[in-house]
Design an enzyme around this catalytic site. Structure first.
Site, PDB file in Angstrom:
ATOM      1  N   GLU B  56       0.802  -1.220   0.000  1.00  0.00           N
ATOM      2  CA  GLU B  56       0.000   0.000   0.000  1.00  0.00           C
ATOM      3  C   GLU B  56       0.835   1.270   0.000  1.00  0.00           C
ATOM      4  O   GLU B  56       0.529   2.231  -0.706  1.00  0.00           O
ATOM      5  CB  GLU B  56      -0.924   0.025   1.223  1.00  0.00           C
ATOM      6  CG  GLU B  56      -2.090  -0.939   1.155  1.00  0.00           C
ATOM      7  CD  GLU B  56      -1.672  -2.365   1.382  1.00  0.00           C
ATOM      8  OE1 GLU B  56      -0.600  -2.577   1.985  1.00  0.00           O
ATOM      9  OE2 GLU B  56      -2.398  -3.268   0.951  1.00  0.00           O
ATOM     10  N   HIS B 126     -12.002  -5.368   7.923  1.00  0.00           N
ATOM     11  CA  HIS B 126     -12.675  -5.162   6.640  1.00  0.00           C
ATOM     12  C   HIS B 126     -13.883  -4.278   6.825  1.00  0.00           C
ATOM     13  O   HIS B 126     -14.810  -4.301   6.036  1.00  0.00           O
ATOM     14  CB  HIS B 126     -13.119  -6.517   6.046  1.00  0.00           C
ATOM     15  CG  HIS B 126     -11.986  -7.419   5.686  1.00  0.00           C
ATOM     16  ND1 HIS B 126     -11.272  -8.126   6.609  1.00  0.00           N
ATOM     17  CD2 HIS B 126     -11.425  -7.709   4.493  1.00  0.00           C
ATOM     18  CE1 HIS B 126     -10.337  -8.812   6.008  1.00  0.00           C
ATOM     19  NE2 HIS B 126     -10.393  -8.585   4.718  1.00  0.00           N
TER      20      HIS B 126
END
Lengths: 487, 322
Positions: B56, B126
């Protein structure tokens, strides 16, 4: 060595009480008479015993049948037993047949209805106690020599590895089933196909060593000592789970096992930290820090390599390369797929991760290296997962069914071990089947527990956020129910 | 179209209009884990729609570089929960580029997209809503749509905006929300909140999925209490439309803000603070914040954690009766 158990009325030699042992086989009707070996003990069953006495007898039989060859003479005064079909009318006779079956006493000689003689024998002395196997040589990086290319495995070890791997396999398949039934929800990353990795590693290290891995952790959780029922209950989110139901699939922990981590690559610096603590406390422990081929491209991994090498931390970096980072094959993700070399200045080895012995030997080598104070080492385990990345991934959009089938038929870790054991007479197929049955039963019971255990109480919502002496109230939606945070 | 299709449509328009536009992220090539980029690679080629490895920080850093050099970079972070390795790049590099270079350079061509918010079974990693972390950083824009129609217009505005933008997409709405969405490109202005329903007694403010919750609450309030609610979708979190909200509160005198993120330090606190500064004498009751608990996002306790309509309704009732 032989123990004879017979029914009193079929033996020609007079055996009126238990201490009277016949001296030779000729005292017995054929085919018993032609057996080799000495008679060491004789037990007998009188006609028309009651159920209790029978149970004592069966217990004796079971104990005796474990250690050496056993000859059964006579029908034990169960005239209603049909030996051809192993069936009986009366309940007591059926119980006798079950005892025979349970102890896997197989028929050795012919059974004659007229003489009502049955001979059965089982011989544990037939099994080898250990065997030596050739294992694949590891590719080496910055190492002069690698782990041994032969491995010795004893019968006990083999049975233990088999049982552990089979338990993990069945547990993962059960989780698949429960997930499809929506009893397990959330995310579930299954480990079947990779069992040899966690079992091989666990048997090479000590319980006082430390392990940390990413989210595909059910196998490690079991290997590190958490019972199946607690793992399944954690998956279903019940309070009997190993983390009280609050962690779920990706966050399972136990002593010296630090999870279970959701963020890819985040566990690797933690592993180095644990290794530092090991070095600092001076107890000669190491830390196995695992990550996958996808995580191998995360920046923090390289930061960790540098720190571990600089400070010579007893950290074994292990890359479980199952060829796919979720849906991306290693060729498409990494500039160099030689993951064992990615540590650059850290020595590395590439290991066949489908062979439990290969993993074990490599892990022994690696942990010895670290314990000798030489610094970190990197192991790449080449393995494969049969399921997709998680339960929402069918696993066939980025690889072919043929590929999965090929690995299953040629390199399945459990089959490899089974074949090895049977071919070198370390165990019999029946024995391994027995283990399968026992494992299935254990998993069923665990699943039953996992579906019926209650969920954690609502008060747990606020617990364990901080460590705090007096419990405090957790702030939440305006003046609604407040939860206390207890720690 | 549903939400993910409207996103695909927006990206399609962007790639068609701007020849320097590139879309990249983890797994975007085959269509993305939420199917937001389906068909784009086939249409625009693999040098414009490509996968990145799992990194990321690398993705965003790389995106900043692409943007600074003059191409339009549309980066995808697979889940907002994973954006934290890139936090340094966003806050220290992207947000401050123009400022520190005295407007010589900027990375305004960068847009970062990420699925956001609770989804029913996401658990700790999540389900997060990290807009509050970024709201504290001047130099970037944060936008959160509530529906497919809004999403396309807002995303196109973000891409065209000359500032680095973070676009959070409520993942629970990807399939669930369906609307008639024009195929041609259109823009919805940033930093403008939308009043969905006018009212006179209470102002309800939310963004993303929560807007639908407060709309329900407004209906409940009208039916059961006869209370008329003004519902506002904030749309842009940073810089946020203080004028619309304050004007509304000046009219109604009561404000309820709701979001899934934890209460302490959540964006509701910023709104609350500003409103009390501007509208102190107009307020009839203390400002209500109905938010998630100050705990990590739970796995098994999710239904109890989220600020559902009952919690909001209860808070509203207490405000009315203050």
């Amino acid at each position: 060595m032989c123990c004879v158990i017979a029914a009193a009325d079929t033996m020609q030699a007079p055996v009126n009480d238990e201490r009277d042992i016949p001296s030779s086989w000729e005292d017995f009707p054929s085919p018993v008479a032609c057996l080799p070996g000495e008679i060491s003990d004789v037990r007998q069953r009188y006609p028309n015993q009651d159920v209790e006495s029978d149970e004592i007898f069966y217990k004796q039989l079971a104990e005796v049948s474990r250690s050496f060859a056993l000859v059964l003479g006579g029908d034990f005064n169960f005239p209603d037993v049909c030996w051809k079909y192993y069936a009986a009318e009366r309940q007591q006779s059926q119980r006798y047949l079950k005892c025979v079956e349970d102890n896997i006493l197989t028929q050795l000689g012919a059974v004659s209805e007229a003489s009502r003689v049955m001979v059965a024998s089982r011989n544990y002395a037939d099994f080898a106690s250990e065997a030596t196997f050739e294992i694949k040589k590891c590719d080496l990086h910055r190492l002069e020599e690698g782990p041994s290319t032969t491995a010795v495995m004893t019968r006990e070890e083999g049975l233990h590895y088999y049982k552990t791997m089979q338990t993990i396999r069945r547990m993962e398949l059960k989780s698949d089933q429960l997930y499809k039934q929506k009893i397990i929800r959330g995310f579930c990353h299954l480990y079947d196909g990779q069992e040899a990795c966690c079992v091989g590693l666990e048997v090479a290290i000590k319980p006082t060593d430390h392990v940390i891995t990413a989210y595909r952790a059910h196998g490690f959780t079991y290997a590190r000592g958490v019972p199946v029922r607690e793992i399944l209950a954690e998956l279903t989110g019940r309070k009997g789970g190993c983390v009280k139901g609050k962690g779920g699939s990706m966050h399972m922990y136990t002593k010296n096992f630090y999870g279970g981590n959701g963020i890819v690559g985040a566990q690797v610096p933690l592993g180095a930290g644990i290794a530092l603590a090991c070095k600092y406390f001076g107890k000669n422990e190491v830390c196995l820090t695992l990550y996958g081929d996808g995580a191998a491209n995360q920046g923090q991994i390289f930061e960790t390599y540098n720190m571990a090498a600089l400070w010579k931390l007893p950290c074994v970096f292990i890359c479980e390369n199952n060829r796919y980072g979720m849906g991306t094959s290693v060729e498409r993700a990494a500039a160099s797929t030689d993951y064992y070399k990615r540590g650059d200045f850290i020595p590395g080895l590439r290991v066949d991760g489908m062979d439990v012995l290969c993993v074990r030997e490599a892990a022994k080598f690696a942990t010895e290296y670290c314990r000798a104070g030489k610094g970190p080492i990197l192991m790449e385990l080449q393995t494969y997962r049969y399921h997709g990345h998680s339960m929402s991934d069918p696993g066939i959009s980025y690889r072919t069914r043929e590929e999965i089938q090929e690995v299953r038929s040629k390199s399945d870790p459990i089959t490899l071990l089974k074949d090895r054991m049977v071919n070198t007479n370390l165990a019999s197929i029946e024995e391994l089947k027995e283990i399968d049955v026992a494992v299935r039963k254990e998993i069923e019971e665990a699943a039953q527990f996992a579906t019926t255990d209650p969920e954690p109480p609502l008060e747990e919502l606020g617990n364990h956020i901080y460590f705090n002496e007096p419990p405090f109230e957790v702030r939440g939606p305006n003046q609604w129910i407040k939860y206390k945070s207890v720690s | 179209m549903n939400l993910f299709q409207s996103i695909t449509s927006a990206l399609d328009n962007a790639l068609a209009k701007d020849p320097t536009a590139v879309v990249f992220g983890e797994d975007v090539a085959f269509g993305g884990v939420f199917r937001c980029t389906v068909g784009l690679r086939d249409k625009y080629g693999k040098d414009r729609v490509f996968n990145t490895p799992l990194c990321e920080q690398g993705i965003v850093g790389f995106g900043i570089g692409v943007a600074v050099a003059g191409a339009t970079a549309i980066a995808e972070i697979q889940f907002a929960d994973y954006i934290f390795p890139a936090f340094d790049q966003i806050v220290n590099e992207a947000a401050k580029y123009r400022y520190r270079s005295g407007d010589l350079f900027n990375c305004g061509n960068l847009t970062i997209r990420a699925p956001w918010g609770c989804v029913g079974h996401g658990a700790l990693y999540h389900s997060q809503s990290p807009e509050a972390f970024f709201a504290h950083c001047p130099g970037i824009k944060i936008v959160i749509p509530r529906s497919p129609l809004q999403a396309k217009g807002l995303l196109l505005s973000c891409i065209e905006d000359k500032n680095p933008c973070i676009f959070f997409e409520p993942k629970i709405l990807y399939r669930a929300a369906v609307e008639q969405v024009p195929v041609e490109p259109y823009n919805i202005p940033l930093s403008q909140a939308e009043v969905l329903q006018t009212g006179s007694d209470v102002t309800l403010v939310a963004w993303g999925t929560q807007v639908h919750v407060i709309k329900e609450v407004a209906a409940m309030a009208q039916e059961k209490l006869g209370v008329s609610c003004e519902v506002i979708d904030l749309r842009t979190i940073l810089p946020w439309d203080t004028e619309t909200v304050c004007k509304s509160v000046a009219k109604t005198g009561r404000l309820l803000i709701s979001h899934e993120a934890p209460l302490t330090g959540g964006f509701a606190s910023e709104i609350s603070s500003t409103v009390q500064e501007e509208c102190f004498l107009n307020l009839e009751a203390p400002i209500s914040r109905v938010c998630g608990y100050d705990t990590p996002f739970p796995h098994i306790f999710e239904p109890f954690y989220i600020p559902d309509k009952w919690k909001c309704y209860d808070a509203l009732r207490k405000m009315i009766n203050y």
